[in-house]
Design an enzyme around this catalytic site. Structure first.
Site, PDB file in Angstrom:
ATOM      1  N   HIS A  55      40.963  47.870  39.985  1.00 33.51           N
ATOM      2  CA  HIS A  55      39.434  47.599  40.009  1.00 33.51           C
ATOM      3  C   HIS A  55      38.611  48.289  40.776  1.00 33.51           C
ATOM      4  CE1 HIS A  55      40.576  44.520  42.899  1.00 33.51           C
ATOM      5  NE2 HIS A  55      39.475  44.917  43.471  1.00 33.51           N
ATOM      6  N   ARG A  60      29.287  44.935  45.057  1.00 34.85           N
ATOM      7  CA  ARG A  60      28.302  43.783  45.497  1.00 34.85           C
ATOM      8  C   ARG A  60      27.062  43.719  44.608  1.00 34.85           C
ATOM      9  NH1 ARG A  60      30.918  41.894  49.901  1.00 34.85           N
ATOM     10  NH2 ARG A  60      32.039  43.671  51.250  1.00 34.85           N
ATOM     11  N   GLU A  83      35.077  44.452  39.490  1.00 39.14           N
ATOM     12  CA  GLU A  83      35.041  43.145  40.278  1.00 39.14           C
ATOM     13  C   GLU A  83      33.550  43.118  40.699  1.00 39.14           C
ATOM     14  OE1 GLU A  83      35.998  41.840  44.942  1.00 39.14           O
ATOM     15  OE2 GLU A  83      37.667  42.681  43.649  1.00 39.14           O
ATOM     16  N   ASN A 111      28.029  37.313  47.334  1.00 38.43           N
ATOM     17  CA  ASN A 111      27.961  36.686  48.636  1.00 38.43           C
ATOM     18  C   ASN A 111      26.792  35.537  48.545  1.00 38.43           C
ATOM     19  OD1 ASN A 111      29.981  37.893  49.958  1.00 38.43           O
ATOM     20  ND2 ASN A 111      28.757  39.587  50.122  1.00 38.43           N
ATOM     21  N   HIS A 128      30.088  56.716  40.411  1.00 38.43           N
ATOM     22  CA  HIS A 128      29.378  55.707  39.391  1.00 38.43           C
ATOM     23  C   HIS A 128      30.815  55.302  39.011  1.00 38.43           C
ATOM     24  CE1 HIS A 128      30.368  59.556  37.758  1.00 38.43           C
ATOM     25  NE2 HIS A 128      30.885  59.112  36.659  1.00 38.43           N
ATOM     26  N   GLU A 170      27.981  55.472  33.915  1.00 38.85           N
ATOM     27  CA  GLU A 170      27.990  56.572  32.923  1.00 38.85           C
ATOM     28  C   GLU A 170      28.598  56.015  31.966  1.00 38.85           C
ATOM     29  OE1 GLU A 170      29.928  61.116  32.735  1.00 38.85           O
ATOM     30  OE2 GLU A 170      30.913  59.404  34.069  1.00 38.85           O
TER      31      GLU A 170
END
Length: 146
Positions: free
Chosen positions: A5, A9, A62, A66, A80, A123
């Site tokens: 993966h 964030r 993923e 937070n 990217h 992209e």
């Protein structure tokens, strides 16, 4: 070696899920809430990778959220994300109609770049051969960076 993966964030989970799922078409395949660590992990898969993701937990995107505010900057420090799409023009129109800037329009019927709400470059690549050039994309200028 197997790709599992890419983690990005995010600062607004709702806005990010709208972008990646509702607009781009990715599917949420699982979610982990960590009360002690005060974060949420949301794993997404492209529709054609969903079965493979369920079997192998890969390939996935993923999203890490937070719970306590943390400044997130940059966006291009890793490059990217790239997704193959069925109809680049239709997807770019959907994104644009929902307020997403098309930073690099699909002038060639093959490739475009947009950014997530957190500035992550995405992209978009046309599946198979490039589509015939068409307006408004053919004459649209680049906007910002990607």
């Amino acid at each position: 070696m197997q790709f599992l993966h890419t983690m990005v964030r995010v600062t607004d989970l709702k806005a990010s899920l709208n972008f990646y799922c509702d607009l781009l078409g990715l599917k949420e395949v699982r979610r982990k809430e960590n009360e002690k660590g005060r974060f949420t992990l949301v794993f997404l898969a492209a529709p054609e990778d969903e079965a493979r993701s369920e079997r192998l937990t890969a390939p996935e995107l993923e999203l890490t959220y937070n719970w306590d505010h943390e400044e997130v900057a940059g966006g291009r420090n890793f490059g990217h994300l790239a997704y193959r799409v069925d109809d680049i023009y239709a997807l770019c129109k959907k994104l644009q109609d929902n307020g997403v800037t098309i930073n690099r329009p699909p002038r060639d019927g093959h490739m475009a770049f947009v950014k997530s709400p957190d500035g992550i470059s995405v992209e978009l690549l046309q599946k198979g051969d490039a589509l015939p050039s068409q307006e408004p994309w053919a004459s649209m200028e680049n906007s910002g960076s990607w």
